[in-house]
Design an enzyme around this catalytic site. Structure first.
Site: not given
Ligand code: GAR
Length: 210
Positions: A14, A103, A138
């Protein structure tokens, strides 16, 4: 000139997508030594530093040193690009509103680890990835961008992961660019992009009806 600091823990693909997009990455930090992402940064002439969490007594101490090191680069934006550490509330507050994470799931489904395995076990037909602002909860901050992929019969964890990763490499640079262009506005928990992108009219259905 905008300044981005990127945090990694491993491979750095990434990070590579951000560098390939020509985005202004001014420093890369890793909590693990000798990872591929560090070499990648160096090959692009970007300064790197390892801050090994194992050398610290607790999360507060590690996060404090990391935050000071980041601030030395006066970034407009900090990107968690495969940074596999839970950050303290103090760290998150210090960079609130300028901290993005990628994510590997369609949040709020599958926060945490092993997202591809859990998606396969749950039998979902659509999986994907999410770029979101980081908050103290989170994997639950305001969502900037998501990309969906089909879960195909015969998929393995690694096949599915590769399909999702290709989409990560599309949405992370896009989200970072929108942030740097000042196009993201957070309202309640929703992120609005101005001006909005062209409307995509076809819904993604999987399996497709016959
Ligand atoms: C990526 O799939 C990223 O979404 C994930 O780690 C991988 C890092 O790959 N992040 C998380 O799971 C964070 N919870 P990369 O080092 O090749 O970018």
């Amino acid at each position: 000139m905008n300044r981005i600091v990127v945090l990694i823990s491993g491979r750095g693909s990434n990070l590579g997508a951000l560098l390939d997009a020509g985005l202004p990455v001014v420093a890369v930090f890793s909590n693990r030594p000798n990872v591929a992402g560090l070499e990648l940064a160096q090959s692009h002439g970007v300064p790197t530093r390892v801050i090994d969490h194992r050398a610290f007594d607790g999360r507060e101490a590690f996060d404090g040193v990391l935050a000071d090191a980041i601030d030395a680069y006066t970034p407009d934006l900090v990107v968690l690009a495969g940074f596999l550490r839970v950050l303290t509330g103090a760290f998150v507050q210090r960079f609130a509103g300028r901290l993005l994470n990628i994510h590997p799931s369609l949040l709020p489904a599958f926060p945490g680890l092993n997202t591809h395995r859990r998606a396969l076990e749950a039998g979902v037909k659509i999986h994907g990835c999410t770029v979101h602002f980081v908050t103290e909860a989170l994997d639950h901050g305001p969502i900037v961008a998501q990309a969906a992929v089909p879960v195909l019969s015969g998929d393995t964890e690694s096949l599915l992961a590769a399909r999702v990763l290709a989409e990560e490499h599309r949405i992370l640079p896009a989200a970072v660019r929108w942030f740097l262009e000042g196009r993201l506005r957070i309202e309640q928990d929703a992120v609005h992009l101005t001006p909005p992108p062209p409307l995509e009219t076809s819904p993604l259905l999987n399996p497709m009806p016959a």
